[in-house]
Design a protein around this motif. Sequence first.
Motif, PDB file in Angstrom:
ATOM      1  N   ILE A  23       0.843  -1.196   0.000  1.00 42.35           N
ATOM      2  CA  ILE A  23       0.000   0.000   0.000  1.00 42.35           C
ATOM      3  C   ILE A  23       0.881   1.251   0.000  1.00 42.35           C
ATOM      4  O   ILE A  23       0.670   2.190  -0.771  1.00 42.35           O
ATOM      5  N   ARG A  24       1.885   1.234   0.846  1.00 43.27           N
ATOM      6  CA  ARG A  24       2.806   2.366   0.944  1.00 43.27           C
ATOM      7  C   ARG A  24       3.544   2.590  -0.375  1.00 43.27           C
ATOM      8  O   ARG A  24       3.710   3.722  -0.828  1.00 43.27           O
ATOM      9  N   GLN A  25       3.979   1.498  -1.014  1.00 40.97           N
ATOM     10  CA  GLN A  25       4.672   1.607  -2.300  1.00 40.97           C
ATOM     11  C   GLN A  25       3.769   2.196  -3.377  1.00 40.97           C
ATOM     12  O   GLN A  25       4.204   3.031  -4.173  1.00 40.97           O
ATOM     13  N   SER A  26       2.519   1.748  -3.420  1.00 37.45           N
ATOM     14  CA  SER A  26       1.614   2.246  -4.460  1.00 37.45           C
ATOM     15  C   SER A  26       1.347   3.742  -4.292  1.00 37.45           C
ATOM     16  O   SER A  26       1.303   4.482  -5.274  1.00 37.45           O
ATOM     17  N   PHE A  27       1.173   4.209  -3.040  1.00 39.94           N
ATOM     18  CA  PHE A  27       0.978   5.639  -2.814  1.00 39.94           C
ATOM     19  C   PHE A  27       2.195   6.428  -3.260  1.00 39.94           C
ATOM     20  O   PHE A  27       2.078   7.476  -3.898  1.00 39.94           O
ATOM     21  N   LYS A  28       3.387   5.935  -2.942  1.00 44.44           N
ATOM     22  CA  LYS A  28       4.607   6.654  -3.310  1.00 44.44           C
ATOM     23  C   LYS A  28       4.801   6.689  -4.822  1.00 44.44           C
ATOM     24  O   LYS A  28       5.253   7.693  -5.378  1.00 44.44           O
ATOM     25  N   ARG A  32       5.052  10.100  -7.153  1.00 44.65           N
ATOM     26  CA  ARG A  32       6.259  10.369  -7.934  1.00 44.65           C
ATOM     27  C   ARG A  32       6.080  10.211  -9.441  1.00 44.65           C
ATOM     28  O   ARG A  32       6.980  10.558 -10.196  1.00 44.65           O
ATOM     29  N   SER A  33       4.964   9.655  -9.887  1.00 40.85           N
ATOM     30  CA  SER A  33       4.815   9.334 -11.304  1.00 40.85           C
ATOM     31  C   SER A  33       4.903  10.585 -12.169  1.00 40.85           C
ATOM     32  O   SER A  33       4.293  11.613 -11.887  1.00 40.85           O
ATOM     33  N   LYS A  34       5.686  10.481 -13.234  1.00 39.28           N
ATOM     34  CA  LYS A  34       5.845  11.592 -14.167  1.00 39.28           C
ATOM     35  C   LYS A  34       5.060  11.358 -15.448  1.00 39.28           C
ATOM     36  O   LYS A  34       4.875  12.255 -16.242  1.00 39.28           O
ATOM     37  N   VAL A  35       4.595  10.120 -15.659  1.00 40.16           N
ATOM     38  CA  VAL A  35       3.855   9.784 -16.873  1.00 40.16           C
ATOM     39  C   VAL A  35       2.501  10.477 -16.876  1.00 40.16           C
ATOM     40  O   VAL A  35       2.121  11.137 -17.838  1.00 40.16           O
ATOM     41  N   SER A  36       1.755  10.311 -15.801  1.00 42.22           N
ATOM     42  CA  SER A  36       0.457  10.977 -15.709  1.00 42.22           C
ATOM     43  C   SER A  36       0.564  12.031 -14.605  1.00 42.22           C
ATOM     44  O   SER A  36       0.431  11.724 -13.427  1.00 42.22           O
ATOM     45  N   PRO A  37       0.827  13.260 -14.991  1.00 45.52           N
ATOM     46  CA  PRO A  37       1.021  14.292 -13.978  1.00 45.52           C
ATOM     47  C   PRO A  37      -0.265  14.537 -13.178  1.00 45.52           C
ATOM     48  O   PRO A  37      -1.332  14.786 -13.747  1.00 45.52           O
ATOM     49  N   LEU A  38      -0.160  14.432 -11.881  1.00 42.18           N
ATOM     50  CA  LEU A  38      -1.305  14.672 -11.008  1.00 42.18           C
ATOM     51  C   LEU A  38      -1.366  16.160 -10.667  1.00 42.18           C
ATOM     52  O   LEU A  38      -0.347  16.846 -10.617  1.00 42.18           O
ATOM     53  N   SER A  39      -2.557  16.623 -10.434  1.00 45.78           N
ATOM     54  CA  SER A  39      -2.680  18.012 -10.013  1.00 45.78           C
ATOM     55  C   SER A  39      -2.186  18.128  -8.563  1.00 45.78           C
ATOM     56  O   SER A  39      -2.002  17.140  -7.865  1.00 45.78           O
ATOM     57  N   LEU A  40      -1.979  19.328  -8.146  1.00 44.02           N
ATOM     58  CA  LEU A  40      -1.445  19.566  -6.807  1.00 44.02           C
ATOM     59  C   LEU A  40      -2.391  19.048  -5.730  1.00 44.02           C
ATOM     60  O   LEU A  40      -1.957  18.461  -4.741  1.00 44.02           O
ATOM     61  N   SER A  41      -3.695  19.211  -5.945  1.00 44.14           N
ATOM     62  CA  SER A  41      -4.663  18.749  -4.946  1.00 44.14           C
ATOM     63  C   SER A  41      -4.691  17.225  -4.875  1.00 44.14           C
ATOM     64  O   SER A  41      -4.856  16.657  -3.791  1.00 44.14           O
ATOM     65  N   GLU A  42      -4.515  16.555  -6.017  1.00 46.06           N
ATOM     66  CA  GLU A  42      -4.491  15.089  -6.005  1.00 46.06           C
ATOM     67  C   GLU A  42      -3.251  14.574  -5.283  1.00 46.06           C
ATOM     68  O   GLU A  42      -3.312  13.585  -4.554  1.00 46.06           O
ATOM     69  N   LYS A  43      -2.114  15.259  -5.486  1.00 45.66           N
ATOM     70  CA  LYS A  43      -0.898  14.849  -4.793  1.00 45.66           C
ATOM     71  C   LYS A  43      -1.025  15.035  -3.282  1.00 45.66           C
ATOM     72  O   LYS A  43      -0.573  14.196  -2.507  1.00 45.66           O
ATOM     73  N   THR A  44      -1.650  16.111  -2.871  1.00 44.99           N
ATOM     74  CA  THR A  44      -1.818  16.332  -1.434  1.00 44.99           C
ATOM     75  C   THR A  44      -2.757  15.283  -0.837  1.00 44.99           C
ATOM     76  O   THR A  44      -2.548  14.844   0.291  1.00 44.99           O
ATOM     77  N   LYS A  45      -3.772  14.871  -1.596  1.00 43.57           N
ATOM     78  CA  LYS A  45      -4.661  13.812  -1.120  1.00 43.57           C
ATOM     79  C   LYS A  45      -3.906  12.500  -0.952  1.00 43.57           C
ATOM     80  O   LYS A  45      -4.099  11.771   0.021  1.00 43.57           O
ATOM     81  N   MET A  46      -3.020  12.210  -1.917  1.00 42.13           N
ATOM     82  CA  MET A  46      -2.229  10.986  -1.831  1.00 42.13           C
ATOM     83  C   MET A  46      -1.270  11.039  -0.638  1.00 42.13           C
ATOM     84  O   MET A  46      -1.072  10.047   0.060  1.00 42.13           O
ATOM     85  N   ARG A  47      -0.692  12.208  -0.388  1.00 43.73           N
ATOM     86  CA  ARG A  47       0.202  12.353   0.768  1.00 43.73           C
ATOM     87  C   ARG A  47      -0.569  12.198   2.074  1.00 43.73           C
ATOM     88  O   ARG A  47      -0.061  11.616   3.037  1.00 43.73           O
ATOM     89  N   GLU A  48      -1.786  12.711   2.122  1.00 45.12           N
ATOM     90  CA  GLU A  48      -2.609  12.559   3.320  1.00 45.12           C
ATOM     91  C   GLU A  48      -2.951  11.096   3.563  1.00 45.12           C
ATOM     92  O   GLU A  48      -2.950  10.628   4.701  1.00 45.12           O
TER      93      GLU A  48
END
Length: 103
Positions: A23-28, A32-48
């Motif tokens: 689970i931890r690996q998939s979130f990370k 970090r993925s550069k192929v499908s750039p996530l928006s800033l809000s999506e990245k913060t949700k993933m970090r949360e």
Amino acid sequence: MAKKSLIQREKKRQKLEQKYHLIRQSFKKKIRSKVSPLSLSEKTKMREKLQSLPRNSAPTRLHRRCFLTGRPRANYRHFGLSGHVLREMVYECLLPGATRSSW
């Protein structure tokens, strides 16, 4: 000899780390993925979500302990023993190929 409660706590951390490893690996990877750039809000949700996992499930919280005594410091990875236990075993000729040293 280390306290049994500390050794049990370390075993509990190992189980939690194995349980949440994928689970931890998939979130990370998603963060970090550069192929499908996530928006800033999506990245913060993933970090949360990553931060919401149990603290003891992080691999950095694990300690390597001596196989015989449970000592958390001065461990040799190759043998799985602490330094003073390793030295005693070498003196008793229980480890083949290891030589005694005197200084």
